[in-house]
Write a protein that holds these residues in place. Structure first.
Motif, short mmCIF file in Angstrom:
data_model
loop_
_atom_site.label_atom_id
_atom_site.label_comp_id
_atom_site.label_asym_id
_atom_site.label_seq_id
_atom_site.Cartn_x
_atom_site.Cartn_y
_atom_site.Cartn_z
N LYS A 52 0.86 -1.19 0.00
CA LYS A 52 0.00 0.00 0.00
C LYS A 52 0.89 1.24 0.00
O LYS A 52 1.76 1.40 0.85
CB LYS A 52 -0.89 -0.02 1.25
CG LYS A 52 -1.74 1.23 1.44
CD LYS A 52 -3.10 1.15 0.75
CE LYS A 52 -3.91 2.40 1.03
NZ LYS A 52 -5.30 2.10 1.40
N TRP A 53 0.65 2.13 -0.94
CA TRP A 53 1.47 3.33 -1.11
C TRP A 53 0.90 4.47 -0.29
O TRP A 53 -0.22 4.92 -0.52
CB TRP A 53 1.56 3.68 -2.59
CG TRP A 53 2.29 4.97 -2.89
CD1 TRP A 53 1.78 6.03 -3.58
CD2 TRP A 53 3.64 5.32 -2.57
NE1 TRP A 53 2.72 7.02 -3.70
CE2 TRP A 53 3.87 6.62 -3.08
CE3 TRP A 53 4.67 4.68 -1.87
CZ2 TRP A 53 5.11 7.28 -2.94
CZ3 TRP A 53 5.88 5.33 -1.72
CH2 TRP A 53 6.09 6.63 -2.26
N CYS A 54 1.66 4.93 0.67
CA CYS A 54 1.23 6.03 1.54
C CYS A 54 2.08 7.26 1.26
O CYS A 54 2.40 8.03 2.19
CB CYS A 54 1.30 5.60 3.00
SG CYS A 54 0.26 4.18 3.38
N SER A 55 2.47 7.44 0.01
CA SER A 55 3.16 8.66 -0.45
C SER A 55 4.49 8.89 0.23
O SER A 55 5.01 10.00 0.23
CB SER A 55 2.27 9.90 -0.22
OG SER A 55 0.98 9.67 -0.74
N GLY A 56 5.03 7.86 0.85
CA GLY A 56 6.28 8.04 1.59
C GLY A 56 6.07 8.76 2.91
O GLY A 56 7.04 9.04 3.61
N ASN A 57 4.82 9.05 3.24
CA ASN A 57 4.52 9.81 4.47
C ASN A 57 3.67 9.01 5.45
O ASN A 57 2.96 9.59 6.27
CB ASN A 57 3.80 11.11 4.12
CG ASN A 57 4.61 11.96 3.17
OD1 ASN A 57 5.81 12.13 3.35
ND2 ASN A 57 3.96 12.48 2.13
N GLY A 58 3.73 7.71 5.31
CA GLY A 58 2.94 6.87 6.21
C GLY A 58 3.23 5.41 5.91
O GLY A 58 3.99 5.10 4.99
N ASN A 59 2.64 4.55 6.70
CA ASN A 59 2.89 3.12 6.55
C ASN A 59 1.60 2.34 6.71
O ASN A 59 0.67 2.78 7.39
CB ASN A 59 3.85 2.63 7.65
CG ASN A 59 5.26 3.16 7.49
OD1 ASN A 59 5.93 2.86 6.51
ND2 ASN A 59 5.70 3.96 8.45
N VAL A 60 1.59 1.17 6.09
CA VAL A 60 0.61 0.15 6.46
C VAL A 60 1.42 -1.05 6.94
O VAL A 60 2.38 -1.45 6.29
CB VAL A 60 -0.28 -0.23 5.26
CG1 VAL A 60 -1.05 -1.51 5.56
CG2 VAL A 60 -1.25 0.90 4.96
#
Lengths: 489, 489
Positions: free
Chosen positions: B84-92
């Protein structure tokens, strides 16, 4: 000093509490509040940014996405380890250090086994039944090898907190899985209760006692427990020599009297006797219920307990003693914040890996008892069958033997199994009846059996505790030694 | 009470020590000795059993071997999360709880980002630089996603101890990897030294102080630290209110005098100032060196330190603060056994999962600097580059600004990098110079910057510590706020 402590600890406790009060789980830090206020103030800006006209919104190009994770090596290493056959009497793990002559990892043999593949039973091996290591569960997880495994990438929850914008040291997944499990088993009420975690319930015993004593300032609060009691209550309390509390032996259970508060610690089922215990209502003072063994495989579940302070642990639930995960269910918010503070000051919470594994394992247990499960045996049924058959074997060994007695246990209706459940205790609590056998653990030791002596539990040397919670090979060895001892008697 | 304690704890300490003395690592319990004696006595029997005539030897049929582990589901779950891509500003993560409308797991956004894929920077977001969360390393592990991942089957080291027939609460792999790492980096001597572990070095600070005080019975041993000192030294010592020791402020460093022993705790590099510190030789009393920051990415390595008591932590080495792994290198065997005892009584050791992950991560670091590595950037080079560029940026911001000063740091020759290394501190230690700016943290807070105030480190409010250890986005936000503040000045 890694040990750069958490934001929770750094905020003045008062302001931290005020943001947490009236929330069953402490999810929002002061920082979070600031963040949301900032968000609200800037709502117009957000609307612009969210506007579909792409020019307003900077989105990182997809090329910045990291490559797909490459875990093949980690998976292969774990499989290579697991594929080594140690005759069912040993293990190879991915971090096993030794290497055999053929270049494969060396088996780590279980107690009483040796040889390159652990196929060699050591003759006359001492039966070590001293610790409550819950190794009986290993066979369950081995058999159901697709359950409960976890893959942890290196970037998994690296920070002190489990996630940004929260001051929670515990994952939401862990808290949720524990609430769900108690609801499913019907052994404890968690709705509207606070749940704090510890590095094992061991840490929580002292965290709770320390925190209760802090609520009662200006005096040394007596810590009491009815013998025979689980030894850690005494050992910990004595070891830390706190000026806030001290161990004072037997509880004063005068009902209805308003005396100076005491802290009574009580295990139910009891360790070592495995009996259900309860403190009369209206006894003045605090009661800490240790429910480590209140699970259907160890005792019939008769009600959802709902005391003020209730301790549980992963160790006797799934067998993961080495994960060091315990929890306490609390009604009082102030006590909850004090327990969090204790865990924060002493260890800054507990390892995130163990939390992940615990939540995955508990999820697996829940799924196993859900509709549409694969029909395989659930963990409570497995463990109950094992322990019940061990107890039956012990009873047969001691039947008509006057030299020793076992504690008396009766079948009871278990609301989880929905049937009358035969005794399946984790420990045998043995009394040596002959006058000359005053030191019961010495009697057993002379027969090659290591038990835990009565005085450790605050009672006489005439008693000894034997663990029934270890592997089948441990129990078989114990039973063999007991049979020989009884035959001599 | 899970909390069924370990065999180490149950043996009388004297007999346990006697089996451990003269061994740099405590590998053998009394039980083990009994086992080996038993093995020796029965040598003839073993010869028969090992004899190639198969009739003598019972080997379990291969059909008893468990099926190959089936981890496909666990691997898929982890991959689904990571993809899941979180824009480099988050994680799954695999235990992320939320679910988006499309059924995929919800991104857990980092501080100051929002939106379904965390692509939305929150305007005017407060720059939180209070905690030393070492999140800068997340980018390294993300980039090198094949490194440091672990697969943990459910049956991985379930017991209290890391393996049977040992009383060690730590894996051999962890101990070996740590010795090897120190040897490679050249920052600490471990040969012939004892290594004990804690649930973070946080637990070890108090374990060591408590244990030193126990060695000096009959008085309240003063615990001292030169201000500004890392706040946990004070907080922990005050919190536990032990009758064995108490915090007494500044150290008494009269060289060569034989006074009553004190316990001095000193961080080198220091937290908050990041300066290398040393206590003069021959000061009476004990010195506990906290070397959390003595790694080449944070300071030039000038020698392999070889003090009596040296604390280290995974947190500032690999960034895994949430794993809660710290270690102390000790010369004194008696102190070592006392520290083990403290960890045993308070938490029964530390989680095995974190130990596994730590040893795998450290192995990865060592491999990265070994001959024949893939040529990718090692973690020390990565982190040094990040921190050095942050420091350079800070210096540029504060250049020619009289209102604030940064601590002075000079380049130094680093024996690990084999070159002169520019400053790359983990913290900025800022002084507000204007007379009216006596409360420096309030000045910064009014500009949207949360730092840690001087008094927390035992010094004046004229100072504040800002963390430089967090993610790039955190640092950029901090730099933006500082630029605006400086521009106003």
């Amino acid at each position: 000093m890694e040990a750069d402590d958490t934001s929770a600890r750094l905020l003045p406790l008062a302001s931290w509490q005020s943001t947490h009060k009236n929330s069953t789980e402490a999810k929002f830090s002061l920082r979070n509040v600031v963040l949301y206020v900032s968000l609200l103030v800037n709502l117009p800006a957000l609307v612009i940014v969210f506007h579909p006209i792409q020019g307003f919104l900077w989105t990182p190009p997809r090329s910045e996405q990291p490559a797909a994770p490459q875990w093949a090596e980690a998976v292969q290493a774990a499989e290579r380890a697991a594929s080594k056959w140690c005759s069912g009497n040993g293990n190879v793990f991915v971090d096993t250090v030794g290497i055999d002559a053929d270049g494969s990892p060396s088996c780590e043999c279980n107690d009483c086994f040796a040889g390159p593949d652990c196929s060699l039973p050591l003759p006359d091996c001492v039966a070590d039944a001293i610790s409550g290591d819950p190794l009986l569960f290993e066979a369950y997880w081995r058999k159901n090898s697709d359950l409960g495994a976890v893959v942890i990438p290196a970037w998994y929850r690296m920070g002190y907190q489990t996630r940004d914008v929260t001051s929670m040291p515990y994952t939401e997944a862990l808290v949720a899985s524990i609430r769900e499990l108690h609801a499913m088993v019907g052994n404890a009420v968690t709705e509207g209760r606070y749940i704090a975690f510890g590095t094992g319930s061991t840490q929580l015993i002292n965290a709770v006692i320390h925190s209760l004593a802090l609520q009662d300032p200006g005096r040394v609060t007596p810590v009491v427990s009815k013998a025979p009691y689980y030894n850690a209550y005494y050992t910990q309390t004595e070891y830390f020599k706190s000026p806030f509390y001290s161990f004072s032996g037997e509880p004063d259970r005068k009902v209805g009297q308003q005396g100076p508060a005491q802290i009574e610690v009580i295990a139910s089922p009891n360790n070592p006797t495995t009996q259900i215990q309860e403190v009369p209502q209206n006894v003045s003072g605090h009661v800490v219920y240790d429910h480590a063994y209140y699970w259907p495989h160890l005792t019939p579940i008769t009600k959802a307990v709902d005391y003020d302070i209730m301790l549980f642990t992963l160790s006797k639930l799934t067998g993961h003693a080495g994960s060091r995960i315990g929890w306490v269910i609390l009604k009082d918010f102030d006590l909850y914040t004090k327990v969090l503070r204790y865990a924060d000051v002493s260890t800054i919470g507990l390892g995130h890996e163990a939390q992940l594994r615990a939540s995955q394992l508990i999820r697996t247990i829940i799924d196993g008892y859900s509709e549409g499960n694969s029909g395989r045996e659930g963990i409570f049924h497995f463990a109950h069958d094992v322990l019940q058959s061990r107890w039956a074997k012990l009873q047969a060994i001691f039947q008509n033997v006057s030299r020793f007695s076992l504690q008396e246990l009766k079948p009871g209706y278990c609301s989880f199994f929905k049937r009358v459940s035969d005794p399946s205790p984790g420990y045998a609590w043995i009394r040596c009846n002959r006058e000359e056998d005053a030191d019961c653990s010495a009697v057993l030791l002379s027969a090659g059996i290591i038990g835990r002596a009565g005085p450790i539990f605050g009672t006489t040397p005439r008693y000894v505790r034997l663990s029934l919670l270890k592997r089948a090979s441990h129990f078989d060895n114990l039973a063999d030694h007991l049979l020989k001892l009884v035959a001599q008697s």
